[in-house]
Design a protein around this motif. Sequence first.
Motif, PDB file in Angstrom:
ATOM      1  N   SER A 169     -11.827  65.133 -46.517  1.00  0.00           N
ATOM      2  CA  SER A 169     -10.512  64.532 -46.298  1.00  0.00           C
ATOM      3  C   SER A 169     -10.452  63.069 -46.726  1.00  0.00           C
ATOM      4  CB  SER A 169     -10.151  64.638 -44.819  1.00  0.00           C
ATOM      5  OG  SER A 169      -9.169  63.705 -44.454  1.00  0.00           O
ATOM      6  N   ASN A 178      -5.960  66.998 -45.183  1.00  0.00           N
ATOM      7  CA  ASN A 178      -6.275  67.136 -46.607  1.00  0.00           C
ATOM      8  C   ASN A 178      -7.758  67.450 -46.841  1.00  0.00           C
ATOM      9  OD1 ASN A 178      -5.833  67.334 -49.307  1.00  0.00           O
ATOM     10  ND2 ASN A 178      -5.344  65.176 -49.637  1.00  0.00           N
ATOM     11  N   PRO A 204      -2.651  69.811 -47.457  1.00  0.00           N
ATOM     12  CA  PRO A 204      -2.928  69.450 -48.854  1.00  0.00           C
ATOM     13  C   PRO A 204      -2.003  68.346 -49.346  1.00  0.00           C
ATOM     14  CG  PRO A 204      -1.766  71.563 -48.713  1.00  0.00           C
ATOM     15  CD  PRO A 204      -2.161  71.201 -47.323  1.00  0.00           C
ATOM     16  N   ASN A 205      -2.576  67.396 -50.085  1.00  0.00           N
ATOM     17  CA  ASN A 205      -1.828  66.262 -50.640  1.00  0.00           C
ATOM     18  C   ASN A 205      -1.106  65.471 -49.558  1.00  0.00           C
ATOM     19  OD1 ASN A 205      -0.962  64.627 -52.785  1.00  0.00           O
ATOM     20  ND2 ASN A 205       0.935  65.787 -53.039  1.00  0.00           N
ATOM     21  N   SER A 206      -1.722  65.350 -48.408  1.00  0.00           N
ATOM     22  CA  SER A 206      -1.116  64.609 -47.305  1.00  0.00           C
ATOM     23  C   SER A 206      -1.021  63.124 -47.639  1.00  0.00           C
ATOM     24  CB  SER A 206      -1.954  64.783 -46.034  1.00  0.00           C
ATOM     25  OG  SER A 206      -1.520  63.894 -45.021  1.00  0.00           O
TER      26      SER A 206
END
Length: 367
Positions: A169, A178, A204-206
């Motif tokens: 992450s 993420n 995802p893609n945070s």
Amino acid sequence: MTGTMVVGGLLAAQGAAQAQSSVQVYGLLSAGIGYVSDEGNGSRTHALSGTNQNPRIGFRGQEDLGNGTKAIFALENGFNVMTGTASQSGRLFGRQSYVGLSSNDKGTLTLGRQYEAVKDLLGPVVIASNGVHIGDNDNGYNNLRVQNAVKYVSPNISNLSFTGLYGFSENPADSNRNRVYSMGAGYKVDAFSWAVAYTKMDRPNSPDAPNGAIGNDYGSSLLIFNKSAVKGAGVDSQAIAGTGGFYNVGRTKFGALYTNVRYHYLDQSNLTLQNVDLNVNHKLTEALNLGASYFFTTGKYDVINKTPKWHQVNFQADYFLSKRTDVAITWSYQKAAGDATFARVFGFGASGGKTQSVLIVGMRHYF
């Protein structure tokens, strides 16, 4: 064909021992023309990059460390032939970038931006279909790579191999944001091969973990399920599970695949998609390959109680002018059913109605 540069090196192991290092430069170019029957209520003709396969240029190398162990690396760039621009959101080495160790009897351990288990083990079945499941919802076409990843691939043990991956992450406050974990197993004996794989992506893609496991690739307009159908909220988690493989009979290869994909959105709504894929590829002559496939996707939204469905067929004739150059013609037809309101063959815009057909003519050259 690849270009190879070999240099000598020294490895200290109870004295000076000679080691061998090699670097290969490789890649492919692919481009063509595509006609779409209905793209936003009208037919369109496009100049296309990647008609046969996505273009790339890469460097891969190894150093022999002795006793069956090697240091390895890969750097691979994706680009658009028609415009010359970098793919994968403009990354220099967006397709792959990793370094690691490989052992004949202990397996391979790598670190970097890499492929997860679904792509590695089930992606070949999707590629053999000459088409992509709508929105590439199961990542069979490899639109998503995992960053900050540690990956292990076992050696072949009694026709079995295993793989596992963890993408970090990089969020110091919450290591679950993420991150990605992925695992799978493959079995191959003679003409039969089969695999199972699972991948889970959390946030995802945070924006809270912008340097995490899944980057801004996840924001691509091609990934049409990355927003909730209820409020347009982002994805809290995406889980992909699947199984599939091949069976060869003479010059003919049969493929089959099932994947189950569950999106859990930040607004607490859910979408479950199931993909069934059947394909056949036949080597008619040494130069001419023929392929045909059918896949069916059915979805279920829990909050809005909608069940969209899509059917798609694909046909391809691929003729090799040489070992490194081929030309192909591909025709795909998709029909929306159930509560689906549009058809959308991957890589093109949505149709104004419920059907869409695409005819592509292109060429590919390896180097």
